[in-house]
Design a protein around this motif. Structure first.
Motif, PDB file in Angstrom:
ATOM      1  N   ASN A  80       0.552  -1.705  -0.353  1.00  0.00           N
ATOM      2  CA  ASN A  80       0.108   0.359  -0.313  1.00  0.00           C
ATOM      3  C   ASN A  80       0.657   1.595  -0.083  1.00  0.00           C
ATOM      4  N   GLY A  81       1.860   1.132  -0.124  1.00  0.00           N
ATOM      5  CA  GLY A  81       3.037   2.513  -0.991  1.00  0.00           C
ATOM      6  C   GLY A  81       3.880   3.152   1.094  1.00  0.00           C
ATOM      7  N   ASN A  82       3.043   2.693   2.175  1.00  0.00           N
ATOM      8  CA  ASN A  82       3.879   2.642   3.389  1.00  0.00           C
ATOM      9  C   ASN A  82       5.586   2.220   3.371  1.00  0.00           C
ATOM     10  N   LYS A  83       6.293   2.444   3.907  1.00  0.00           N
ATOM     11  CA  LYS A  83       7.472   1.414   5.199  1.00  0.00           C
ATOM     12  C   LYS A  83       7.386   1.476   6.523  1.00  0.00           C
ATOM     13  N   VAL A  84       8.202  -0.189   6.560  1.00  0.00           N
ATOM     14  CA  VAL A  84       8.159  -0.625   7.606  1.00  0.00           C
ATOM     15  C   VAL A  84       9.061  -0.851   8.230  1.00  0.00           C
ATOM     16  N   ARG A  85       9.549  -1.069   8.629  1.00  0.00           N
ATOM     17  CA  ARG A  85      10.935  -1.519   9.858  1.00  0.00           C
ATOM     18  C   ARG A  85      11.356  -3.058   9.430  1.00  0.00           C
ATOM     19  N   SER A  86      10.400  -3.456   8.860  1.00  0.00           N
ATOM     20  CA  SER A  86      11.222  -5.289   8.584  1.00  0.00           C
ATOM     21  C   SER A  86      10.821  -5.640   8.191  1.00  0.00           C
ATOM     22  N   LYS A  87      11.106  -7.059   7.407  1.00  0.00           N
ATOM     23  CA  LYS A  87      10.777  -7.699   6.567  1.00  0.00           C
ATOM     24  C   LYS A  87       9.818  -8.437   7.030  1.00  0.00           C
ATOM     25  N   SER A  88       9.363  -9.337   7.954  1.00  0.00           N
ATOM     26  CA  SER A  88       8.505  -9.427   8.573  1.00  0.00           C
ATOM     27  C   SER A  88       7.248  -8.713   8.688  1.00  0.00           C
TER      28      SER A  88
END
Length: 715
Positions: free
Chosen positions: A218-226
């Motif tokens: 959805n275009g967000n950035k997250v901290r980890s692959k999980s």
């Protein structure tokens, strides 16, 4: 029949042997500047004039339209009593169209030239399929390529109205009507083209300060692959969520990993990088909020993780919850169109490789899915469906691309023996130029045209094979005897182009290659001029040196066209082009690949440095391509060395090799000192010169006029 008498007296012994040989399988290994084209043309004229061979039974195959035109031009010039046609060719005010018309007219004038078949591989296959391919393919086909129309080409009026890229792009959008495919494609592009998660983080130019490195669907950035996996799972199931929402239940602000409003639950993903959740858990207990934890250990088994998320979330969604999101290509890739373009070009390259290597899409897919790397498996999972769709689309639209022209002709010959027999009977002599550049399909085609009675006359130089990246296979010329029965090899080893120092240096360089045919090339030109190796301490030194040398050469009476700058990659020439322009110099610059067949009185080879961006520039391409054809580092280095050989042998009289002090290309070390003169600007001493008193040997300071120790006057 009006032809020109074969002038065998103008040939050297080896050239004459090649021209007059009647051996059925003949390989002429023509070293750089050894008169390859002259020998090929004399062979053709000899067959007609001396052997009485009908021109219509001779097939000459070239690799480029320019090579075809040059061959026809030289035949016309030899046939003409006047210099009128030659004057037309060298008239700078004549357009390309005018010259093409003149070529056509003059070729028709001489029936023996008009009766010859002189074509590129593609031109030959085009005419065969157009006239005889009706049972194999629609003979009203159009050619699909990178451009919609190719000017001044025999095939231009039969070019499709859409390009290869346009078709792939259109079909990719159609495939994305399937939501699963769309999201798989988007995930591949986000992970491996945009975020490049397969690279070590130290290889990236910029790392996000907030630590949010992975882009979700959805275009967000997250901290980890999980966390990316969780976010993507939610997106795939059309479940709205918030990532790291700000929450204060009672005692302090904090940010749980996910909040799913429709299920009214929070998710915290626990990994070895997570901080203690004890305080957060107390807050959730106090507020009677539902917190669910997922663990890193679950992510090693995607089926288990999917099942866990399914159990945690779907069961808590209200009965009224419905998936109502419609995913559309345009919206999903709104900010990623350039990245989609990169993906398509990669797929086009894969498509070409599949065709040249004569393999099939399903076997490539099966092999790719056994690869240990997720990136490779993910690429082929989305690439193969669009490749198969493209192949079916082209068949439906009666399109053939340039590889298809050859493979379809091969199929025609294999399926219709009556037609292949017709061509085998027609062409008693087959002459192939630049044989070192052939690929698998082209060799298969040649072999189908041969009978025991056909003479195959191949001309080329394994030392100048530089198109491996396009699919050419140098082993066909090096191991000629493995592909053609009972062959004879003649080596043209006298270089008429370059001086003995240039020829000697090129011989020494190529000796470092193991996979080659051994030959010793000799120079017919004698000159005391040595190869100049200039090593600047900085790019400015090299720019100034080259500029002053050009000005010096022009003053000595050379023309701009007599000077040629060569480089491994185009970006190497950019600073030189700007510097020369400012100095009022306007010089010939070519990539080495683009210089094949050219020559100049003076050649400068730029960028002879070691390492990334230099020369050799060994590019072990993406593992994606290795699924179809494995690369070998040593063979790639040998092709780089052949490229250097090609560059060196473009020079007729003077050669300048431009490098960088302390970072010289390893190729320069392969040239013995007796062929070169090395020059550079001296490095300034970091230690000041110490002056001593001539009388008492005491150390003196710069401004002293008398020695304070003995009184001696300082000169």
């Amino acid at each position: 029949m009006q032809t020109t008498k074969t002038d065998l007296g103008a040939l050297n012994d080896k050239q004459r042997e090649a021209v007059t040989s009647e051996h059925k399988r003949l390989l002429v290994l023509a070293g750089a500047g050894s008169g390859k084209t002259k020998t090929l043309l004399q062979k053709l004229i000899y067959l007609i004039e001396e052997k009485g061979v009908s021109p219509s039974s001779i097939l000459a195959i070239t690799f480029t339209k320019n090579a075809t035109n040059e061959m026809i031009d030289r035949l016309i010039v030899t046939a003409e009593d006047t210099k009128v046609y030659e004057d037309i060719l060298f008239d700078k005010y004549k357009s390309k169209a005018d010259k093409n018309l003149a070529r056509y007219t003059y070729a028709k004038k001489y029936k023996w030239i008009d009766s010859l078949t002189i074509k590129t591989f593609h031109g030959l296959c085009y005419s065969i399929l157009r006239n005889y391919g009706v049972n194999e393919f629609d003979n009203k086909f159009k050619i699909i390529g990178e451009e919609k129309k190719e000017e001044d080409d025999d095939l231009s009026k039969y070019i499709a109205s859409e390009t290869t890229f346009e078709v792939f792009h259109k079909l990719l959008i159609e495939l994305c009507d399937d939501t699963t495919y769309l999201l798989d494609l988007k995930k591949y592009i986000l992970d491996y083209i945009i975020d490049k998660i397969h690279l070590d983080k130290n290889q990236k130019f910029q790392l996000p300060k907030d630590g949010k490195y992975y882009t979700t669907l959805n275009g967000n950035k997250v901290r980890s692959k999980s966390e990316q996996y969780i976010a993507d799972w939610l997106y795939r199931h059309s479940i709205p969520f918030e990532y790291e929402p700000l929450l204060n239940i009672k005692d302090f602000d904090f940010r749980p990993d996910f909040f799913i409003p429709d299920a009214n639950i929070y998710i915290e993903h626990v990994s070895n990088k997570s901080f203690s959740l004890q305080n957060k858990e107390r807050q959730f207990e106090k507020g009677k909020f539902l917190l669910v934890k997922t663990f890193e250990s679950m992510t090693s088994d995607s089926a288990l993780f999917n099942h866990t998320l399914d159990k945690i979330i779907k069961n808590r969604l209200p009965a009224t919850f419905k998936k109502n999101r419609v995913l559309v290509f345009k919206e999903e890739f709104n900010h990623y169109h350039e990245d989609v373009k990169d993906f398509i070009f990669q797929v086009i390259r894969i498509t070409d490789m599949i065709k040249v290597e004569n393999t099939d899409t399903q076997s490539v897919l099966e092999k790719s899915q056994k690869d240990p790397h997720e990136r490779i498996r993910s690429f082929y999972k989305v690439a193969i469906p669009v490749i198969e769709k493209y192949i079916h689309y082209c068949i439906n639209k009666s399109y053939l691309d340039f590889n298809d022209l050859i493979s379809t002709t091969i199929s025609l010959f294999k399926n219709q023996t009556d037609i292949v027999h017709q061509f085998q009977k027609k062409y008693q002599y087959i002459l192939v130029d630049e044989f070192q550049d052939v690929n698998n399909l082209q060799v298969d085609l040649i072999k189908l045209l041969l009978t025991d009675q056909t003479q195959l006359f191949c001309v080329g130089d394994d030392w100048q094979s530089i198109y491996g990246f396009r699919g050419s296979n140098v082993s066909y010329i090096i191991e000629f005897e493995n592909y053609f029965t009972n062959p004879k090899t003649i080596k043209l080893n006298l270089n008429y182009r370059s001086t003995q120092n240039i020829v000697g240096a090129s011989n020494e360089v190529i000796k470092h290659n193991k996979f080659k045919v051994d030959k010793e090339i000799l120079a017919s030109k004698i000159s005391e001029q040595k190869i100049v190796v200039f090593a600047g301490s900085h790019i400015d030194d090299n720019l100034n040196y080259c500029t002053s040398k050009i000005q010096e050469l022009l003053k000595d009476g050379l023309k701009n066209d007599d000077i040629l700058f060569l480089y491994r990659r185009s970006k190497m020439f950019s600073p030189y082009f700007s510097h020369f322009k400012n100095a009022g110099i306007y010089v010939q610059g070519k990539t080495i690949h683009g210089s094949k067949g050219l020559e100049a009185k003076v050649v400068f080879i730029l960028g002879l440095t070691e390492g990334s961006g230099g020369f050799p520039d060994i590019w072990l391409e993406d593992r994606i391509f290795q699924v179809i054809k494995k690369a070998n580092h040593d063979l790639l280095l040998e092709e780089e060395r052949r490229l250097f050989y090609v560059a060196i042998t473009r020079a007729k009289d003077k050669l300048f090799l431009i490098t960088e002090k302390g970072n010289e290309s390893s190729f320069l070390k392969e040239i013995p000192d007796n062929f070169t003169v090395r020059t550079s600007l001296p490095i300034k001493s970091v230690v000041d010169k110490i002056e001593l008193c001539k009388s008492c040997s005491s150390q003196l300071e710069k401004l002293w006029k008398l020695c304070p120790y003995c009184g001696t006057k300082i000169e």
